[in-house]
Design an enzyme around this catalytic site. Structure first.
Site, short mmCIF file in Angstrom:
data_model
loop_
_atom_site.label_atom_id
_atom_site.label_comp_id
_atom_site.label_asym_id
_atom_site.label_seq_id
_atom_site.Cartn_x
_atom_site.Cartn_y
_atom_site.Cartn_z
N SER A 143 0.86 -1.19 0.00
CA SER A 143 0.00 0.00 0.00
C SER A 143 0.89 1.24 0.00
O SER A 143 2.01 1.20 0.55
CB SER A 143 -0.87 0.01 1.27
OG SER A 143 -1.52 1.26 1.41
N TYR A 157 -1.52 -0.67 10.41
CA TYR A 157 -1.68 -1.17 9.03
C TYR A 157 -0.51 -0.69 8.17
O TYR A 157 0.09 -1.48 7.42
CB TYR A 157 -3.02 -0.67 8.48
CG TYR A 157 -3.21 -0.89 7.00
CD1 TYR A 157 -3.64 -2.12 6.51
CD2 TYR A 157 -2.98 0.14 6.08
CE1 TYR A 157 -3.82 -2.32 5.15
CE2 TYR A 157 -3.16 -0.06 4.72
CZ TYR A 157 -3.58 -1.30 4.26
OH TYR A 157 -3.74 -1.48 2.91
P1 NAP Z 1 -11.31 -6.30 0.38
O1 NAP Z 1 -12.27 -5.90 -0.68
O2 NAP Z 1 -11.64 -6.00 1.82
O3 NAP Z 1 -11.00 -7.88 0.23
C1 NAP Z 1 -10.18 -8.50 1.17
C2 NAP Z 1 -10.06 -9.96 0.81
O4 NAP Z 1 -9.13 -10.56 1.71
C3 NAP Z 1 -11.34 -10.74 0.92
O5 NAP Z 1 -11.36 -11.72 -0.10
C4 NAP Z 1 -11.20 -11.44 2.28
O6 NAP Z 1 -11.95 -12.65 2.36
C5 NAP Z 1 -9.73 -11.73 2.28
N1 NAP Z 1 -9.12 -11.96 3.59
C6 NAP Z 1 -9.06 -11.12 4.66
N2 NAP Z 1 -8.39 -11.70 5.67
C7 NAP Z 1 -8.01 -12.94 5.22
C8 NAP Z 1 -7.30 -14.02 5.80
N3 NAP Z 1 -6.81 -13.96 7.05
N4 NAP Z 1 -7.13 -15.15 5.05
C9 NAP Z 1 -7.59 -15.22 3.78
N5 NAP Z 1 -8.27 -14.23 3.18
C10 NAP Z 1 -8.48 -13.11 3.91
O7 NAP Z 1 -9.86 -5.66 0.15
P2 NAP Z 1 -9.17 -4.92 -1.11
O8 NAP Z 1 -9.46 -3.48 -1.02
O9 NAP Z 1 -9.44 -5.66 -2.36
O10 NAP Z 1 -7.65 -5.08 -0.66
C11 NAP Z 1 -6.82 -6.12 -1.12
C12 NAP Z 1 -5.39 -5.77 -0.72
O11 NAP Z 1 -5.07 -4.48 -1.21
C13 NAP Z 1 -5.16 -5.71 0.80
O12 NAP Z 1 -3.92 -6.30 1.10
C14 NAP Z 1 -5.14 -4.23 1.10
O13 NAP Z 1 -4.35 -3.93 2.22
C15 NAP Z 1 -4.53 -3.69 -0.18
N6 NAP Z 1 -4.84 -2.28 -0.42
C16 NAP Z 1 -6.11 -1.86 -0.63
C17 NAP Z 1 -6.36 -0.51 -0.85
C18 NAP Z 1 -7.74 0.04 -1.10
O14 NAP Z 1 -7.89 1.28 -1.15
N7 NAP Z 1 -8.76 -0.78 -1.27
C19 NAP Z 1 -5.30 0.40 -0.84
C20 NAP Z 1 -4.01 -0.07 -0.62
C21 NAP Z 1 -3.79 -1.41 -0.42
P3 NAP Z 1 -13.38 -12.72 3.16
O15 NAP Z 1 -14.23 -11.62 2.60
O16 NAP Z 1 -13.88 -14.09 2.91
O17 NAP Z 1 -13.04 -12.47 4.61
#
Ligand code: NAP
Length: 248
Positions: A143, A157
């Site tokens: 991130s 985080y």
């Molecule tokens: P999201 O929509 O909240 O999806 C998170 C995913 O991770 C879901 O499939 C969830 O599964 C799974 N998950 C959470 N904890 C887990 C665990 N312990 N074991 C296995 N699966 C797990 O998140 P996103 O926004 O797509 O983010 C994906 C990545 O991008 C993350 O690493 C986040 O830190 C990074 N990121 C996101 C943003 C943003 O603005 N969105 C910005 C920077 C970085 P369930 O739903 O089944 O729990």
């Protein structure tokens, strides 16, 4: 060589967009998720409709027994992993460090640091020529928070993503001579359900005026970078970070 991709947290957001793009590129796909069967099976249906051989596997990435079972199922049903996307991640409610509980901090660090390290370990056991593998690729989803720090929001985080960046650097050098490339993407504000976890589902829209490009990012824009880093087009790229923050 058959290309087999494991996408942790592939049931929603950036992981789901990566699964769809991987299907279009001809990968066999494992969609990992932690709890939401319905969401995972929706993505599974979507990638199968695109012609991909795919499975959905529930496993907590921060539990090594569950990670072992995950990769064993991939071995049996898709073949050994050739590409790992360490995408699963979590964040706690917006707060200052002095207001954070140990339980919350541990949950963030276990999911965002221990999880990717364990998944990389079990991927390397299949990819490295030391164990009979033929090389492979790892992309860690970090991130921009790793370099901005997220003060008064979620410093725990940001610190977890900083650790993931250091892990990316070290692992890339450790594996560079074994045909395994390790890179990271660093998204900025992306429109996903992730922000509901921090208590502010409308966060990206609210913060758009602060983004130099004037808009939040789409999960598909991050997926494009992940799939490029995994591809042979990035064949001389390892230990690098591709920021997708609209200029942040
Ligand atoms: P999201 O929509 O909240 O999806 C998170 C995913 O991770 C879901 O499939 C969830 O599964 C799974 N998950 C959470 N904890 C887990 C665990 N312990 N074991 C296995 N699966 C797990 O998140 P996103 O926004 O797509 O983010 C994906 C990545 O991008 C993350 O690493 C986040 O830190 C990074 N990121 C996101 C943003 C943003 O603005 N969105 C910005 C920077 C970085 P369930 O739903 O089944 O729990």
């Amino acid at each position: 060589m058959d290309r087999v991709i494991v996408i942790t947290g592939g049931s929603r957001g950036i992981g789901a967009a990566t699964a769809v793009l991987a299907a279009k590129q001809g990968y066999r796909i494992c969609i990992n998720y932690q709890s939401d069967d319905t969401a995972a099976h929706q993505v599974l249906d979507e990638v199968r409709a695109l012609g991909a051989q795919a499975i959905a596997v529930r496993a907590d990435v921060s539990d090594e027994d569950e990670v072992i079972s995950l990769f064993s199922r991939v071995d049996l049903e898709l073949g050994p992993v050739t590409a790992l996307v360490n995408n699963a991640g979590t964040v706690g409610q917006k707060s200052r460090v002095d207001e954070m509980s140990q339980v919350r901090i541990m949950h963030t660090l276990k999911t965002n640091v221990l999880g990717p390290i364990l998944c990389a370990k079990h991927a390397v056991l299949r990819m490295s020529p030391r164990y009979g593998g033929q090389g492979g690729n790892i992309v860690n989803v970090s991130s921009v928070a790793a370099r901005l720090g997220s003060p008064s929001e979620y410093v725990d985080y940001a610190a977890s993503k900083g650790a993931l960046d250091t892990f990316t650097l070290g692992l890339s050098k450790e594996l560079a001579g074994e045909g395994i490339r390790v890179n990271a993407v660093r998204p900025g504000y992306i429109f996903t359900d992730f922000h509901a976890l921090s208590g502010d589902p409308g966060r990206v829209s609210k913060l758009e005026p602060l983004i130099p490009m004037g808009r939040g990012g789409r999960p598909e824009e991050v997926a494009e970078a992940i799939i490029w880093l995994l591809s042979d087009k990035a064949s001389y790229t390892t230990g690098t970070f591709l920021d997708l923050g609209g200029g942040r």
